[in-house]
Design an enzyme around this catalytic site. Structure first.
Site, PDB file in Angstrom:
ATOM      1  N   GLU A 177     -77.122  41.435 -55.190  1.00  0.00           N
ATOM      2  CA  GLU A 177     -77.859  40.165 -55.084  1.00  0.00           C
ATOM      3  C   GLU A 177     -78.044  39.723 -53.637  1.00  0.00           C
ATOM      4  OE1 GLU A 177     -73.613  38.868 -54.841  1.00  0.00           O
ATOM      5  OE2 GLU A 177     -74.727  40.436 -55.880  1.00  0.00           O
ATOM      6  N   CYS A 200     -68.226  42.329 -57.469  1.00  0.00           N
ATOM      7  CA  CYS A 200     -67.088  41.952 -56.630  1.00  0.00           C
ATOM      8  C   CYS A 200     -66.009  41.269 -57.486  1.00  0.00           C
ATOM      9  CB  CYS A 200     -67.562  41.072 -55.481  1.00  0.00           C
ATOM     10  SG  CYS A 200     -66.398  40.992 -54.098  1.00  0.00           S
ATOM     11  N   HIS A 241     -72.613  44.048 -53.244  1.00  0.00           N
ATOM     12  CA  HIS A 241     -73.383  42.893 -53.716  1.00  0.00           C
ATOM     13  C   HIS A 241     -74.880  43.178 -53.757  1.00  0.00           C
ATOM     14  CE1 HIS A 241     -70.248  39.682 -53.588  1.00  0.00           C
ATOM     15  NE2 HIS A 241     -69.679  40.512 -52.745  1.00  0.00           N
TER      16      HIS A 241
END
Length: 227
Positions: A197, A86, A195
């Protein structure tokens, strides 16, 4: 394997990155403040999402001048893995480690949802745990995720297999060729808007993003065997 999580003023996904590495992957991770100038002892660098320097001037445009960035560039040029997610992707583009630019979403709104991604290249150090053309579900959260490059650069990305992820079901930002993630020519720097994560545990909606980190760990282990 030891991961550096770079922190800028305005980073807000740094804890997510640390959690994904330490608590889920089971490897070492430490924060590295933007004012530092060394990445000695680290095996990989993670640039997290957020709003570095409040996204003033342009996303990633101020962060590229941070003390740590020349070291990140050196780290990348040495062939070690660098992942920018991002805002991290935006910083990598601004720093010249990746081609192209990230501009405002075509709808001019912040987009926050889970989207389908297609793995376009499953032979990188970031994607070897996926299958070719595999579709996965990963969250996005951005206002400037619209990837743009000129036609010559796009042709080069395609020819070199640098387009790693594309949006499979819907394009949330207007990105050219539905691009969601690209690597540099050497394949050791990945920038992606979604994302991974945030998709490493079933309790938060799935583990599809864990493959990115597992792939990095796998590549590192293979390197240690042949070192």
């Amino acid at each position: 394997m030891k991961f550096a999580v770079i922190q800028f003023p305005g980073s807000n996904c740094d804890l997510d990155m640390l959690h994904a590495i330490r608590d889920v992957l089971g490897e070492e991770a430490e924060y590295v403040w933007h004012a530092e100038n060394s990445l000695e002892g680290f095996d990989a660098v993670l640039l997290p999402g957020g709003f570095s320097y409040g996204d003033y001037l342009r996303t990633g445009a101020i962060a590229k001048f941070a003390n740590i960035m020349p070291e990140v560039v050196r780290f990348a040029e040495s062939g070690k893995p660098v992942l920018g997610v991002c805002n991290g992707f935006q910083i990598l583009a601004e720093s010249g480690l990746l081609p192209g630019a990230l501009i405002r979403n075509t709808n001019l709104h912040f987009v926050c949802k889970t989207v389908g991604l297609r793995v376009e290249n499953a032979e990188t150090i970031f994607t070897s745990e996926y299958g070719a053309n595999q579709e996965i579900q990963i969250p996005v959260a951005h206002g400037e995720g619209n990837y743009y490059c000129d036609e010559a650069t796009l042709a080069e990305l395609r020819d070199n297999g640098q387009i790693v992820f594309t949006y499979a079901t819907e394009n949330p930002n207007g990105s050219i060729a539905n691009i969601a993630g690209i690597t540099n020519k050497a394949g050791n720097v990945l920038g992606m808007m979604p994302h991974p994560e945030r998709a490493v545990e079933d309790v938060v909606g799935g583990t599809a993003g864990l493959g990115v980190f597992k792939s990095m760990l796998k590549a590192w282990k293979e390197e240690q065997v042949h070192a």
